[in-house]
Design an enzyme around this catalytic site. Sequence first.
Site, PDB file in Angstrom:
ATOM      1  N   HIS A 180       0.871   5.192   1.161  1.00 26.51           N
ATOM      2  CA  HIS A 180       0.180   6.217   1.946  1.00 26.51           C
ATOM      3  C   HIS A 180       0.165   7.535   1.170  1.00 26.51           C
ATOM      4  O   HIS A 180       1.201   7.970   0.654  1.00 26.51           O
ATOM      5  CB  HIS A 180       0.920   6.488   3.253  1.00 26.51           C
ATOM      6  CG  HIS A 180       0.941   5.336   4.213  1.00 26.51           C
ATOM      7  ND1 HIS A 180       0.107   5.260   5.303  1.00 26.51           N
ATOM      8  CD2 HIS A 180       1.700   4.219   4.262  1.00 26.51           C
ATOM      9  CE1 HIS A 180       0.361   4.154   5.977  1.00 26.51           C
ATOM     10  NE2 HIS A 180       1.330   3.506   5.373  1.00 26.51           N
TER      11      HIS A 180
ATOM     12  N   HIS B  47       0.852  -1.195   0.000  1.00 23.77           N
ATOM     13  CA  HIS B  47       0.000   0.000   0.000  1.00 23.77           C
ATOM     14  C   HIS B  47       0.881   1.237   0.000  1.00 23.77           C
ATOM     15  O   HIS B  47       2.003   1.212   0.501  1.00 23.77           O
ATOM     16  CB  HIS B  47      -0.952   0.016   1.201  1.00 23.77           C
ATOM     17  CG  HIS B  47      -0.269  -0.174   2.507  1.00 23.77           C
ATOM     18  ND1 HIS B  47       0.085  -1.415   2.990  1.00 23.77           N
ATOM     19  CD2 HIS B  47       0.163   0.718   3.442  1.00 23.77           C
ATOM     20  CE1 HIS B  47       0.684  -1.279   4.151  1.00 23.77           C
ATOM     21  NE2 HIS B  47       0.761   0.007   4.444  1.00 23.77           N
TER      22      HIS B  47
HETATM   23  P1  AMP Z   1       1.925   0.449   7.319  1.00 17.99           P
HETATM   24  O1  AMP Z   1       2.468   0.761   8.681  1.00 17.99           O
HETATM   25  O2  AMP Z   1       2.612   1.163   6.211  1.00 17.99           O
HETATM   26  O3  AMP Z   1       1.799  -1.050   7.087  1.00 17.99           O
HETATM   27  O4  AMP Z   1       0.457   1.058   7.327  1.00 17.99           O
HETATM   28  C1  AMP Z   1      -0.705   0.386   7.637  1.00 17.99           C
HETATM   29  C2  AMP Z   1      -1.785   1.443   7.692  1.00 17.99           C
HETATM   30  O5  AMP Z   1      -3.035   0.794   7.531  1.00 17.99           O
HETATM   31  C3  AMP Z   1      -1.859   2.213   9.007  1.00 17.99           C
HETATM   32  O6  AMP Z   1      -1.779   3.605   8.718  1.00 17.99           O
HETATM   33  C4  AMP Z   1      -3.211   1.828   9.588  1.00 17.99           C
HETATM   34  O7  AMP Z   1      -3.825   2.896  10.253  1.00 17.99           O
HETATM   35  C5  AMP Z   1      -3.995   1.429   8.352  1.00 17.99           C
HETATM   36  N1  AMP Z   1      -5.036   0.444   8.540  1.00 17.99           N
HETATM   37  C6  AMP Z   1      -4.950  -0.748   9.178  1.00 17.99           C
HETATM   38  N2  AMP Z   1      -6.123  -1.426   9.095  1.00 17.99           N
HETATM   39  C7  AMP Z   1      -6.965  -0.635   8.380  1.00 17.99           C
HETATM   40  C8  AMP Z   1      -8.307  -0.761   7.947  1.00 17.99           C
HETATM   41  N3  AMP Z   1      -9.045  -1.836   8.250  1.00 17.99           N
HETATM   42  N4  AMP Z   1      -8.854   0.244   7.220  1.00 17.99           N
HETATM   43  C9  AMP Z   1      -8.129   1.343   6.924  1.00 17.99           C
HETATM   44  N5  AMP Z   1      -6.846   1.519   7.279  1.00 17.99           N
HETATM   45  C10 AMP Z   1      -6.273   0.552   8.017  1.00 17.99           C
END
Ligand code: AMP
Length: 136
Positions: free
Chosen positions: A103, A101
């Site tokens: 950001h 993903h």
């Molecule tokens: P990373 O640390 O780059 O793996 O980012 C994961 C991101 O996913 C974090 O910013 C979380 O807040 C977000 N996240 C986790 N679960 C969900 C969800 N069900 N819906 C939306 N965002 C999520």
Amino acid sequence: MVDNNCIFCKIANGEIPSKTIYEDEEFRVILDLAPATKGHALILPKAHAKNLYELPEETAGKAMKLAKKMVITMTEKLGCDGFNLLQNNNEVAGQTVFHFHMHLIPRYENDNQHLEMKPTEVTQDELEAVRKQITE
Ligand code: AMP
Ligand code: ZN
């Protein structure tokens, strides 16, 4: 293509509801549940890849094109003053969800977020050694 144990596979493919702000055949863009700033969003490919190491090159290119499109639209709609793109790979780099993903983090004057890196000191010789390590 899809990993049954992966929450972002389920979100990207619409099995779990999300606050979707864009969708096409290959991607879904959703609002992050714990936003760093107002409008913090995530670009999710619908096909599972753990992170950038596993992501097909073509999808990587399309993700960056989509990021540009989203940044332009979101800046217009949200009235933000800038943007950070952030993309974590592996736990050591802060990855917590193991489905690629990107950001998209809108930035606002006085938003009180600090995503800055901590600079370190390095000599020209050290830089040259790293340059050689990467390129030779
Ligand atoms: P990373 O640390 O780059 O793996 O980012 C994961 C991101 O996913 C974090 O910013 C979380 O807040 C977000 N996240 C986790 N679960 C969900 C969800 N069900 N819906 C939306 N965002 C999520
Ligand atoms: Zn997945």
